[in-house]
Scaffold this motif. Structure first.
Motif, PDB file in Angstrom:
ATOM      1  N   ASN A 119       1.690  11.439  -0.987  1.00 44.46           N
ATOM      2  CA  ASN A 119       2.956  12.040  -0.570  1.00 44.46           C
ATOM      3  C   ASN A 119       3.423  11.466   0.765  1.00 44.46           C
ATOM      4  O   ASN A 119       4.613  11.185   0.953  1.00 44.46           O
ATOM      5  CB  ASN A 119       2.791  13.558  -0.460  1.00 44.46           C
ATOM      6  CG  ASN A 119       4.108  14.252  -0.185  1.00 44.46           C
ATOM      7  OD1 ASN A 119       5.066  14.130  -0.944  1.00 44.46           O
ATOM      8  ND2 ASN A 119       4.181  14.973   0.914  1.00 44.46           N
ATOM      9  N   CYS A 120       2.494  11.273   1.673  1.00 42.80           N
ATOM     10  CA  CYS A 120       2.833  10.688   2.974  1.00 42.80           C
ATOM     11  C   CYS A 120       3.282   9.235   2.803  1.00 42.80           C
ATOM     12  O   CYS A 120       4.295   8.811   3.377  1.00 42.80           O
ATOM     13  CB  CYS A 120       1.625  10.768   3.899  1.00 42.80           C
ATOM     14  SG  CYS A 120       1.902  10.081   5.553  1.00 42.80           S
ATOM     15  N   ILE A 121       2.550   8.480   1.988  1.00 44.71           N
ATOM     16  CA  ILE A 121       2.891   7.066   1.767  1.00 44.71           C
ATOM     17  C   ILE A 121       4.266   6.933   1.125  1.00 44.71           C
ATOM     18  O   ILE A 121       5.084   6.091   1.529  1.00 44.71           O
ATOM     19  CB  ILE A 121       1.825   6.384   0.887  1.00 44.71           C
ATOM     20  CG1 ILE A 121       0.494   6.243   1.644  1.00 44.71           C
ATOM     21  CG2 ILE A 121       2.305   5.028   0.380  1.00 44.71           C
ATOM     22  CD1 ILE A 121       0.570   5.347   2.875  1.00 44.71           C
ATOM     23  N   MET A 122       4.551   7.760   0.134  1.00 46.69           N
ATOM     24  CA  MET A 122       5.833   7.652  -0.550  1.00 46.69           C
ATOM     25  C   MET A 122       6.979   8.187   0.314  1.00 46.69           C
ATOM     26  O   MET A 122       8.118   7.766   0.170  1.00 46.69           O
ATOM     27  CB  MET A 122       5.779   8.378  -1.887  1.00 46.69           C
ATOM     28  CG  MET A 122       4.784   7.764  -2.874  1.00 46.69           C
ATOM     29  SD  MET A 122       5.030   5.996  -3.143  1.00 46.69           S
ATOM     30  CE  MET A 122       6.433   6.018  -4.264  1.00 46.69           C
ATOM     31  N   THR A 123       6.690   9.119   1.198  1.00 46.34           N
ATOM     32  CA  THR A 123       7.722   9.636   2.099  1.00 46.34           C
ATOM     33  C   THR A 123       8.112   8.591   3.141  1.00 46.34           C
ATOM     34  O   THR A 123       9.302   8.350   3.389  1.00 46.34           O
ATOM     35  CB  THR A 123       7.236  10.919   2.796  1.00 46.34           C
ATOM     36  OG1 THR A 123       6.961  11.922   1.809  1.00 46.34           O
ATOM     37  CG2 THR A 123       8.298  11.446   3.759  1.00 46.34           C
ATOM     38  N   THR A 124       7.111   7.952   3.734  1.00 41.89           N
ATOM     39  CA  THR A 124       7.392   6.923   4.734  1.00 41.89           C
ATOM     40  C   THR A 124       7.962   5.672   4.085  1.00 41.89           C
ATOM     41  O   THR A 124       8.822   4.994   4.653  1.00 41.89           O
ATOM     42  CB  THR A 124       6.124   6.562   5.517  1.00 41.89           C
ATOM     43  OG1 THR A 124       5.097   6.153   4.585  1.00 41.89           O
ATOM     44  CG2 THR A 124       5.614   7.752   6.313  1.00 41.89           C
ATOM     45  N   PHE A 125       7.452   5.341   2.897  1.00 42.35           N
ATOM     46  CA  PHE A 125       7.995   4.268   2.052  1.00 42.35           C
ATOM     47  C   PHE A 125       7.921   2.892   2.726  1.00 42.35           C
ATOM     48  O   PHE A 125       8.826   2.084   2.619  1.00 42.35           O
ATOM     49  CB  PHE A 125       9.440   4.603   1.664  1.00 42.35           C
ATOM     50  CG  PHE A 125       9.862   4.013   0.328  1.00 42.35           C
ATOM     51  CD1 PHE A 125       9.112   4.201  -0.806  1.00 42.35           C
ATOM     52  CD2 PHE A 125      11.039   3.281   0.231  1.00 42.35           C
ATOM     53  CE1 PHE A 125       9.505   3.671  -2.034  1.00 42.35           C
ATOM     54  CE2 PHE A 125      11.452   2.742  -0.988  1.00 42.35           C
ATOM     55  CZ  PHE A 125      10.683   2.941  -2.116  1.00 42.35           C
ATOM     56  N   ILE A 126       6.810   2.638   3.423  1.00 40.02           N
ATOM     57  CA  ILE A 126       6.603   1.327   4.035  1.00 40.02           C
ATOM     58  C   ILE A 126       5.244   0.762   3.640  1.00 40.02           C
ATOM     59  O   ILE A 126       4.640  -0.035   4.358  1.00 40.02           O
ATOM     60  CB  ILE A 126       6.743   1.384   5.572  1.00 40.02           C
ATOM     61  CG1 ILE A 126       5.839   2.469   6.176  1.00 40.02           C
ATOM     62  CG2 ILE A 126       8.191   1.585   5.987  1.00 40.02           C
ATOM     63  CD1 ILE A 126       5.840   2.492   7.700  1.00 40.02           C
ATOM     64  N   SER A 127       4.736   1.190   2.498  1.00 39.66           N
ATOM     65  CA  SER A 127       3.512   0.656   1.904  1.00 39.66           C
ATOM     66  C   SER A 127       2.321   0.793   2.860  1.00 39.66           C
ATOM     67  O   SER A 127       2.159   1.817   3.517  1.00 39.66           O
ATOM     68  CB  SER A 127       3.736  -0.799   1.482  1.00 39.66           C
ATOM     69  OG  SER A 127       2.647  -1.296   0.738  1.00 39.66           O
ATOM     70  N   THR A 128       1.521  -0.270   2.956  1.00 44.48           N
ATOM     71  CA  THR A 128       0.272  -0.190   3.722  1.00 44.48           C
ATOM     72  C   THR A 128       0.497  -0.018   5.222  1.00 44.48           C
ATOM     73  O   THR A 128      -0.429   0.364   5.940  1.00 44.48           O
ATOM     74  CB  THR A 128      -0.574  -1.453   3.497  1.00 44.48           C
ATOM     75  OG1 THR A 128       0.213  -2.607   3.825  1.00 44.48           O
ATOM     76  CG2 THR A 128      -1.021  -1.545   2.041  1.00 44.48           C
ATOM     77  N   GLU A 129       1.692  -0.287   5.698  1.00 43.15           N
ATOM     78  CA  GLU A 129       1.968  -0.112   7.128  1.00 43.15           C
ATOM     79  C   GLU A 129       1.800   1.345   7.557  1.00 43.15           C
ATOM     80  O   GLU A 129       1.560   1.624   8.735  1.00 43.15           O
ATOM     81  CB  GLU A 129       3.385  -0.586   7.454  1.00 43.15           C
ATOM     82  CG  GLU A 129       3.577  -2.087   7.342  1.00 43.15           C
ATOM     83  CD  GLU A 129       4.964  -2.515   7.766  1.00 43.15           C
ATOM     84  OE1 GLU A 129       5.500  -1.928   8.741  1.00 43.15           O
ATOM     85  OE2 GLU A 129       5.533  -3.417   7.125  1.00 43.15           O
ATOM     86  N   ALA A 130       1.926   2.251   6.599  1.00 41.35           N
ATOM     87  CA  ALA A 130       1.759   3.671   6.916  1.00 41.35           C
ATOM     88  C   ALA A 130       0.349   4.170   6.612  1.00 41.35           C
ATOM     89  O   ALA A 130       0.052   5.346   6.814  1.00 41.35           O
ATOM     90  CB  ALA A 130       2.769   4.502   6.126  1.00 41.35           C
ATOM     91  N   GLY A 131      -0.524   3.289   6.133  1.00 42.71           N
ATOM     92  CA  GLY A 131      -1.852   3.724   5.696  1.00 42.71           C
ATOM     93  C   GLY A 131      -2.643   4.455   6.757  1.00 42.71           C
ATOM     94  O   GLY A 131      -3.158   5.555   6.527  1.00 42.71           O
ATOM     95  N   SER A 132      -2.745   3.871   7.943  1.00 45.04           N
ATOM     96  CA  SER A 132      -3.550   4.479   9.006  1.00 45.04           C
ATOM     97  C   SER A 132      -2.968   5.812   9.450  1.00 45.04           C
ATOM     98  O   SER A 132      -3.696   6.805   9.620  1.00 45.04           O
ATOM     99  CB  SER A 132      -3.640   3.519  10.189  1.00 45.04           C
ATOM    100  OG  SER A 132      -4.406   4.082  11.227  1.00 45.04           O
ATOM    101  N   VAL A 133      -1.646   5.852   9.626  1.00 43.14           N
ATOM    102  CA  VAL A 133      -0.990   7.085  10.069  1.00 43.14           C
ATOM    103  C   VAL A 133      -1.148   8.187   9.023  1.00 43.14           C
ATOM    104  O   VAL A 133      -1.443   9.340   9.357  1.00 43.14           O
ATOM    105  CB  VAL A 133       0.503   6.829  10.351  1.00 43.14           C
ATOM    106  CG1 VAL A 133       1.236   8.142  10.614  1.00 43.14           C
ATOM    107  CG2 VAL A 133       0.665   5.891  11.534  1.00 43.14           C
TER     108      VAL A 133
END
Length: 214
Positions: A119-133
């Motif tokens: 849900n977090c990954i799809m909300t941010t929608f920037i692929s692996t760049e949001a992985g750590s956050v």
């Protein structure tokens, strides 16, 4: 005598309530959960809309009556290279990385953490760049997932998901590809994108939980 009679009535009433609750629990436990299978792409706008607006909030409310089978693959062309694979995704290399990341998260984490992360990954929608956050947001260590999707293991996991997708009948012609109780229906796919809660609750054969009426 009258006091004893009143006491017996109270005991009988309690027993009826307990039995009634037991029957309710039995009905809920006796009905199989509704299986929801979905094939996403990590940078597909229709995937984002369905995951964030329908799947995640409905699962959050109805997880007790749902069996989840959530996958990230979609329209991919893959080529075997030695022991691993090279992937070409509809929305570019970042989507392939995002799909692999989600495959690794599914493999390494609990279902609940995996779906929260998604849900977090799809909300941010920037692929692996949001992985750590996003991993920090759900209080998980991102390093094992990052190591996985940057390795042969991530390639093999994504290939396995692709193999499963290639076994579907019919094959996906749209993303997200939505299947309920292992049976595909175009009507169900269309309805789920508008009101997944209604689709799940109508498919559930047990006593409907309160969240069905929200």
């Amino acid at each position: 005598m009258e006091a004893r009679f009143c006491f017996l009535k109270i005991v009988l009433l309690i027993n009826i309530l307990v039995i009634g609750d037991s029957v309710t629990v039995s009905k809920q436990q006796g009905a199989p959960p509704v299986k929801l299978s979905v094939y996403f792409e990590s940078l597909s706008t229709t995937s984002k809309t369905f995951y964030v607006d329908q799947l995640y909030p409905v699962w959050s409310d109805l997880k007790d009556i749902m069996e989840m089978d959530i996958n990230f693959y979609g329209r991919i062309v893959e080529t075997q290279l030695g022991e691993g694979y090279e992937f070409f995704c509809e929305n570019g290399p970042s989507e392939c990385d995002g799909n692999m990341m989600m495959g690794c998260a599914k493999h390494l984490w609990s279902e609940e953490k995996y779906l929260e992360f998604g849900n977090c990954i799809m909300t941010t929608f920037i692929s692996t760049e949001a992985g750590s956050v996003c991993a920090s947001y759900i209080m998980e260590d991102y390093r094992p997932v990052e190591n996985c999707w940057n390795s042969l293991e991530g390639q093999l996991l994504l290939h396995e998901i692709g193999e499963r997708q290639r076994q579907l009948h019919p094959l996906p012609s749209y993303i997200p590809w939505i299947i309920v109780n292992d049976v595909f229906s175009q009507d169900t796919l269309d309805a789920a994108q508008k009101d997944l809660r209604r689709v799940i609750c109508e498919a559930y054969e047990g006593l409907k939980p309160e969240a069905c009426y929200l």
